[in-house]
Design a protein around this motif. Structure first.
Motif, PDB file in Angstrom:
ATOM      1  N   CYS A 170       0.868  -1.181   0.000  1.00 18.27           N
ATOM      2  CA  CYS A 170       0.000   0.000   0.000  1.00 18.27           C
ATOM      3  C   CYS A 170       0.897   1.220   0.000  1.00 18.27           C
ATOM      4  O   CYS A 170       2.100   1.111   0.172  1.00 18.27           O
ATOM      5  CB  CYS A 170      -0.944   0.011   1.208  1.00 18.27           C
ATOM      6  N   CYS A 228       2.877   3.866  -4.075  1.00 23.88           N
ATOM      7  CA  CYS A 228       3.014   3.001  -5.247  1.00 23.88           C
ATOM      8  C   CYS A 228       1.804   2.098  -5.465  1.00 23.88           C
ATOM      9  O   CYS A 228       1.820   1.217  -6.317  1.00 23.88           O
ATOM     10  CB  CYS A 228       4.283   2.160  -5.124  1.00 23.88           C
ATOM     11  N   GLY A 229       0.748   2.265  -4.688  1.00 21.35           N
ATOM     12  CA  GLY A 229      -0.454   1.462  -4.864  1.00 21.35           C
ATOM     13  C   GLY A 229      -0.330   0.084  -4.243  1.00 21.35           C
ATOM     14  O   GLY A 229       0.577  -0.196  -3.471  1.00 21.35           O
ATOM     15  N   LYS A 230      -1.275  -0.803  -4.616  1.00 18.89           N
ATOM     16  CA  LYS A 230      -1.311  -2.146  -4.043  1.00 18.89           C
ATOM     17  C   LYS A 230      -0.540  -3.174  -4.868  1.00 18.89           C
ATOM     18  O   LYS A 230      -0.364  -4.308  -4.445  1.00 18.89           O
ATOM     19  CB  LYS A 230      -2.763  -2.616  -3.903  1.00 18.89           C
ATOM     20  N   VAL A 232      -6.287  -1.084 -11.677  1.00 14.86           N
ATOM     21  CA  VAL A 232      -5.869   0.310 -11.820  1.00 14.86           C
ATOM     22  C   VAL A 232      -6.936   1.331 -11.441  1.00 14.86           C
ATOM     23  O   VAL A 232      -6.638   2.506 -11.314  1.00 14.86           O
ATOM     24  CB  VAL A 232      -5.386   0.595 -13.264  1.00 14.86           C
ATOM     25  N   GLU A 236      -6.097   2.918  -7.839  1.00 10.56           N
ATOM     26  CA  GLU A 236      -4.690   3.171  -7.532  1.00 10.56           C
ATOM     27  C   GLU A 236      -4.487   4.432  -6.703  1.00 10.56           C
ATOM     28  O   GLU A 236      -3.511   4.541  -5.988  1.00 10.56           O
ATOM     29  CB  GLU A 236      -3.872   3.286  -8.824  1.00 10.56           C
ATOM     30  N   TYR A 237      -5.383   5.394  -6.799  1.00 13.46           N
ATOM     31  CA  TYR A 237      -5.216   6.654  -6.082  1.00 13.46           C
ATOM     32  C   TYR A 237      -5.861   6.588  -4.698  1.00 13.46           C
ATOM     33  O   TYR A 237      -6.647   7.434  -4.317  1.00 13.46           O
ATOM     34  CB  TYR A 237      -5.786   7.820  -6.879  1.00 13.46           C
TER      35      TYR A 237
END
Length: 123
Positions: free
Chosen positions: A6, A9-11, A16, A19-20
């Protein structure tokens, strides 16, 4: 580690659309709002780092009339603002949602500050 990470850089799970995701778990609609949510604010304007900012809720500047009643609106997500004693030297617009209440409602206090310069007594 796929799907086990987390943060900025996202999961890393290949999905997608979400992602934010901000530190508080909400999903933003823009990369700028997302990046701002991960900034670590300074503790005071005397902080030795360049980040002389804090995250805070802001009031919408324009007048809003909802169901015939004058209202005031506040951001539901905090935005970057300069610490007291500092002023913005660069700004950017961010997309945030607002929650509106009747204007006579008592509440604590949309533009995000991107960089700040501080006064001589504070810097």
């Amino acid at each position: 580690m796929k799907g086990q990470t987390c943060g900025l850089c996202g999961k890393a799970d290949g999905e997608v659309r979400q992602e934010y995701r901000t530190p508080n778990g909400r999903v933003t609609k823009s990369a700028v709002s997302y990046a701002h949510s991960w900034v670590l604010p300074a503790e005071s304007c005397r902080d030795t780092t360049e980040c002389r900012m804090k995250l805070e809720s802001v009031q919408l500047e324009k007048q809003v009339n909802i169901h015939g009643q004058e209202s005031k609106c506040y951001s539901v997500e905090p935005v970057l603002r300069c610490l007291p004693g500092c002023f913005p030297v660069k700004t950017t617009f961010v997309t945030v949602g607002f929650h509106c209440v009747p204007a006579d409602t008592t509440l604590n206090r949309s533009e995000a500050h991107v960089a700040c310069r501080c006064t001589a007594q504070c810097a």
